[in-house]
Design an enzyme around this catalytic site. Structure first.
Site, PDB file in Angstrom:
ATOM      1  N   LYS A 252      36.780   5.936 -18.218  1.00 19.39           N
ATOM      2  CA  LYS A 252      36.518   4.544 -17.875  1.00 19.39           C
ATOM      3  C   LYS A 252      37.831   3.783 -17.695  1.00 19.39           C
ATOM      4  O   LYS A 252      38.045   3.103 -16.678  1.00 19.39           O
ATOM      5  CB  LYS A 252      35.683   3.871 -18.971  1.00 19.39           C
ATOM      6  N   ASP A 270      31.086   0.919 -18.003  1.00 21.83           N
ATOM      7  CA  ASP A 270      31.121   0.267 -19.317  1.00 21.83           C
ATOM      8  C   ASP A 270      29.697  -0.011 -19.778  1.00 21.83           C
ATOM      9  O   ASP A 270      28.719   0.443 -19.148  1.00 21.83           O
ATOM     10  CB  ASP A 270      31.958  -1.010 -19.263  1.00 21.83           C
TER      11      ASP A 270
END
Length: 384
Positions: A252, A270
């Site tokens: 991420k 997320d």
């Protein structure tokens, strides 16, 4: 024998000129013929009566047989009816299914969440949705969000790739706003990877205390700074396989850096992104890596970075985790989860956050496009 004449003499049959058959007279013959005719007539009548009687008997037999068959059929039907009725009485009564509530969503919300409530239309959930239909719906959602958030951008303040990778690591388990309020002091004291790599951990912890988990985060940012100095000459690498080797950096964080500091497409999965793509039924996966792969397959690679911004912005401003503002959602007609939150337009508007609700955003130094669209910069740490 001869016949006696009137004068007492006898005449022979030949002399009289008449034959006398079998010695009988004409009256006798007539009577005999009459009796024969009567007998023949009587025989014919008797024969006709016999034929009629036989026909009547046959007809009666057929009628009896038909009546018998009808009686059997009636009896069978009656027995079947009784059996069905008994079975019906014996079987438990099924409860009638409750009528399914039809969910109604706005036809299309206004692009800036303003104005009166639009006309409403029934939302059809995408059960049995084909792959082609899913791709079209997903891309349409992204286009609609691009109209609502044309100024979408990463909501972390940064001036270079180093600041971005540090800020992204610090954003775990906290808001971007809190990170943006904290990093100015950190970067003012440690502007380069070399400076942060040589920093006193206790001093760094004190600066990072407002971010939460400050001890673990201090260890990560000092560790990644040392790795940058030792392995990459103090420069942030521009490859995914190199970034994920840095302490505290996962896929991420790596995609945030690649997409926003190097212009290389990536999907940032997320908590907001995960929640929304499942609500929209883009995928049922729960693992971030699998979500990234499933969603990435729906869009061209060039759309990945902006797509991440659009989805995350929508999750923070409208499609909240606990109470989505469904009545103010611009993509309600495309959302299978419409109705999970507040559907009344006026009440939903009160749930909007950041610039959609008239509140400051998360960046202290946002892009000019955001300010031009009416966005407000966040206050510095300790202000107000």
């Amino acid at each position: 024998m001869g016949e006696q004449s009137p004068d007492g003499g006898r005449k022979t049959a030949k002399a009289t000129g008449e034959a006398e058959p079998s010695g009988k007279s004409a009256p006798a013959k007539k009577a005999l013929a009459s009796r024969a005719g009567a007998a023949s007539k009587q025989a014919s009548a008797m024969q006709a009566a016999a034929v009629k009687k036989a026909a009547s008997a046959k007809k009666a037999a057929s009628a009896k047989k038909a009546a018998s068959g009808e009686k059997v059929a009636s009896a069978t039907k009656a027995a079947s009816g009784k059996k069905a009725a008994a079975a019906k009485r014996a079987a438990p009564a099924k409860k009638a299914p409750a009528a399914k509530k039809v969910t109604v969503a706005p036809k299309k919300a206004t692009a800036r969440i303003k104005g009166t409530a639009p006309a409403r239309t029934v939302v059809h959930p995408p059960s049995g949705e084909s792959r082609t239909a899913l791709v079209r719906r997903a891309r349409r959602i992204n286009r609609e969000l691009a109209e609502v958030y044309p100024y979408a951008h990463p909501e972390l303040d940064f001036a270079n790739p180093f600041q971005l990778v540090v800020a992204t690591v610090l954003s775990a388990q906290t808001t971007d706003l809190r990170v943006n309020q904290t990093t100015p002091a950190l970067f003012a004291k440690y502007p380069t990877p070399e400076d942060l790599a040589a920093a006193n951990p206790e001093e760094v912890e004190e600066i990072l205390r407002p971010c939460g988990f400050f001890r673990a985060k201090t260890k990560s940012v000092i560790g990644l700074s040392k790795a940058l100095v030792e392995d990459f000459g103090g420069e942030v690498p521009g490859r995914l396989e190199d970034l994920v080797k840095l302490p505290g950096v996962g896929r991420k964080t790596a995609f945030v850096v690649l997409g926003n500091a190097f212009g290389r497409p990536g999907i940032t999965v997320d908590t907001h992104f995960q929640r929304l793509v499942r609500r929209w039924q883009w995928t049922a996966e729960t693992d971030p890596d699998k979500i990234e792969a499933a969603v990435g397959a729906l869009f061209p690679k060039s759309d990945w970075t902006d797509l991440s911004h659009h989805v995350i912005w929508h999750g923070r401003r409208i499609c909240h985790a606990r109470k989505p503002a469904c009545g103010a959602c611009p993509i309600a007609p495309l959302c299978p989860a419409y109705g999970e939150g507040e559907t009344d337009p006026e009440k939903a508007k009160k749930l909007l956050k950041y610039e959609k609700g008239g509140f400051p955003g998360q960046r202290l130094n946002p892009p000019q496009a955001y300010l031009d669209a009416g966005g407000k910069p966040a206050p510095p740490l300790g202000a107000g």
